[in-house]
Design a protein around this motif. Structure first.
Motif, short mmCIF file in Angstrom:
data_model
loop_
_atom_site.label_atom_id
_atom_site.label_comp_id
_atom_site.label_asym_id
_atom_site.label_seq_id
_atom_site.Cartn_x
_atom_site.Cartn_y
_atom_site.Cartn_z
N ASP A 133 13.45 -5.88 9.63
CA ASP A 133 12.73 -5.28 10.86
C ASP A 133 11.91 -4.29 10.11
O ASP A 133 12.42 -3.35 9.41
N GLY A 190 -0.75 -10.97 8.47
CA GLY A 190 -1.92 -11.23 9.49
C GLY A 190 -2.09 -9.60 10.19
O GLY A 190 -1.05 -8.72 10.16
N PHE A 191 -2.81 -9.92 11.10
CA PHE A 191 -3.15 -8.65 12.01
C PHE A 191 -1.99 -8.25 12.77
O PHE A 191 -1.39 -9.10 13.48
N GLY A 192 -1.68 -6.88 12.87
CA GLY A 192 -0.39 -6.66 13.45
C GLY A 192 0.86 -6.94 13.12
O GLY A 192 1.82 -7.15 14.17
N THR A 193 1.06 -7.46 12.03
CA THR A 193 2.52 -8.28 11.73
C THR A 193 3.46 -6.93 11.08
O THR A 193 4.73 -7.38 11.16
N GLY A 194 3.10 -5.72 11.18
CA GLY A 194 3.93 -4.80 10.86
C GLY A 194 3.84 -4.08 9.27
O GLY A 194 4.65 -3.55 8.95
N ASN A 232 8.92 -10.61 10.47
CA ASN A 232 9.09 -9.42 10.96
C ASN A 232 9.65 -9.82 12.24
O ASN A 232 9.28 -10.43 13.25
N VAL A 233 11.28 -9.42 12.60
CA VAL A 233 11.70 -9.72 13.78
C VAL A 233 11.32 -8.72 14.89
O VAL A 233 11.45 -7.62 14.98
N PHE A 234 10.66 -9.07 16.18
CA PHE A 234 10.32 -8.47 17.31
C PHE A 234 11.14 -8.87 18.50
O PHE A 234 11.65 -10.16 18.13
N GLY A 266 -5.73 -5.46 8.13
CA GLY A 266 -5.33 -6.86 8.84
C GLY A 266 -6.57 -7.89 8.62
O GLY A 266 -5.99 -8.97 8.71
N1 LIG Z 1 10.15 -4.88 17.55
C1 LIG Z 1 9.57 -4.54 16.34
N2 LIG Z 1 8.35 -4.03 16.51
C2 LIG Z 1 7.65 -3.67 15.27
C3 LIG Z 1 8.18 -3.96 14.09
N3 LIG Z 1 7.18 -3.72 13.08
C4 LIG Z 1 6.19 -3.18 13.57
N4 LIG Z 1 6.51 -3.20 15.01
C5 LIG Z 1 5.22 -2.73 16.12
O1 LIG Z 1 4.23 -3.62 15.96
C6 LIG Z 1 2.94 -2.95 16.09
C7 LIG Z 1 2.15 -3.26 15.07
O2 LIG Z 1 2.49 -3.01 13.69
P1 LIG Z 1 1.57 -2.20 12.37
O3 LIG Z 1 2.59 -1.73 11.50
O4 LIG Z 1 0.53 -1.44 12.95
O5 LIG Z 1 0.89 -3.63 12.22
P2 LIG Z 1 -0.13 -3.86 10.78
O6 LIG Z 1 0.28 -5.01 10.31
O7 LIG Z 1 -0.19 -2.70 9.96
O8 LIG Z 1 -1.28 -4.07 11.93
P3 LIG Z 1 -2.76 -3.92 11.47
O9 LIG Z 1 -3.07 -3.05 10.31
O10 LIG Z 1 -3.63 -3.56 12.68
O11 LIG Z 1 -3.12 -5.41 10.95
C8 LIG Z 1 3.33 -1.61 16.29
O12 LIG Z 1 3.24 -1.31 17.40
C9 LIG Z 1 4.75 -1.31 15.45
O13 LIG Z 1 5.45 -0.38 16.05
C10 LIG Z 1 9.35 -4.50 13.96
O14 LIG Z 1 10.03 -4.67 12.98
N5 LIG Z 1 10.04 -4.76 15.49
#
Ligand SMILES: Nc1nc2c(ncn2[C@@H]2O[C@H](COP(=O)(O)OP(=O)(O)OP(=O)(O)O)[C@@H](O)[C@H]2O)c(=O)[nH]1
Ligand SMILES: [Mg+2]
Lengths: 201, 123
Positions: free
Chosen positions: A172, A27-31, A143-145, A94
């Motif tokens: 991570d 999904g959107f913003g999942t890393g 993905n653990v935040f 995303g």
């Molecule tokens: N704490 C933590 N933060 C993370 C992790 N992975 C990603 N982030 C943060 O989460 C945010 C989103 O990560 P992205 O890698 O841009 O996610 P994405 O899935 O590519 O997002 P879209 O392409 O917009 O869907 C960023 O600010 C990352 O720095 C993680 O494993 N742990």
């Protein structure tokens, strides 16, 4: 830089280099972008596709009827497996509705990693549905935040409604080794599936 | 109806139109191109060749994926595919599609998975 003449064939290895691809969905913003970055050998790149006004359906999809050009990007990285095999990783956009832009994006992929943010499980439902629909074997990576809660894997499996043989691993995405381990889990899963297919013959 | 105005912006869509001579999608050998397809040059750039064609040939002396080419040349996938179709038809480049995990006829490719796994484990 190695500037080979064209009259001489390139090195045997270069001549026979092959590629495989693995998709990083979710999904959107999942890393997804973060994972592609952390595990890639090269500086991760972006390849684009342009939506044009020629397609009215697309314009309606993105809700910008008067816009003539919209760019949707696909992040990717690569890992050299050995002298003659390269693994390409593609982080899908995303917004799943753009996946159709790249001619059979999942076709020919070994498999996919579906990234899930346990704080927003639902954001990865579409990605899972799409893997099932397109018959792409996948593993789920949680993905653990920092504020992610520790749910029992069974609870997550249940909420995602995935079959018991699909591996669910925690990771991570910022960490290279951790992301590598997710890929290892995917390939092991693919091997197990293959073994089952071969046995059932 | 208003008269169409001459485009003042040579970038974007107009640029793509010029590059592809107005062709919208690749046909023939290029219609199966994948972002992970490797392109390898099979000939030197010819004199007088379209700049982008020559550039592709130069960059693909060593195998390079369609995705990487698109990123380096700042071209969207569809536009690049049209240009690659020209080169494929002329025999100036060769395209190698990514290896799928299992082939229709041959079943799962365990040796390939084993190869990928040992590469990843060495990282
Ligand atoms: N704490 C933590 N933060 C993370 C992790 N992975 C990603 N982030 C943060 O989460 C945010 C989103 O990560 P992205 O890698 O841009 O996610 P994405 O899935 O590519 O997002 P879209 O392409 O917009 O869907 C960023 O600010 C990352 O720095 C993680 O494993 N742990
Ligand atoms: Mg992203």
């Amino acid at each position: 830089m190695d500037l080979k003449g064209f009259d001489q064939p390139g090195s045997a290895a270069a001549g026979e280099t092959r590629s495989v691809k693995v998709m990083i969905a979710g999904g959107f913003g999942t890393g997804k972008t973060t994972m592609v970055r952390s595990v890639s050998d090269i500086k991760p790149l972006t390849t684009e596709e342009t939506l044009t006004q020629a397609s009215a359906d697309v314009d309606r999809l993105i809700g910008v009827a008067d816009k003539t050009e919209t760019t949707v990007s696909l992040d990717f990285g690569k890992i050299s497996i050995n002298d003659s095999l390269v693994l390409y990783l593609f982080g899908t956009p995303g917004q799943e509705r753009f996946w159709f832009l790249w001619n059979g994006l999942f076709k020919g992929a070994l498999g996919a990693v579906v990234l899930v943010d346990t704080r927003r499980l639902a954001s990865s439902f579409r990605a899972i549905e799409e893997m099932e629909r397109q018959n792409v074997p996948f593993v789920v990576a949680l993905n653990v935040f920092p504020d992610s809660k520790d749910y029992p894997v069974e609870e997550i499996r249940d909420a995602l409604d995935i079959s018991p043989h699909i591996p669910v691993v925690a990771c991570d995405a910022r960490d290279r080794t951790s992301s590598r381990d997710v890929l290892v889990a995917l390939i092991r899963h693919l091997k197990e599936r293959s073994a089952v297919v071969l046995e059932s013959r | 109806m208003s008269v169409p105005r001459r485009p003042t912006d040579p970038s974007g869509l107009e640029r793509y139109y010029v590059l592809t001579k107005g062709r919208s999608g690749p046909g023939g050998s290029a219609s199966s191109l994948d972002v992970a397809t490797l392109i390898v040059s099979r000939a030197a750039p010819a004199p007088g060749m379209q700049h982008e064609h020559a550039e592709i040939i130069r960059r693909c002396r060593e195998p390079l994926s369609v995705a990487e080419l698109g990123a380096h040349l700042h071209l969207p996938f569809n536009i690049l595919a049209v240009l690659l179709a020209d080169l494929l038809e002329a025999g100036r480049v060769e395209a190698r599609d990514p290896i799928p995990a299992h082939d229709a006829g041959r079943g799962p490719d365990l040796a390939l998975l084993e190869e990928v796994l040992s590469g990843l484990e060495r990282l």
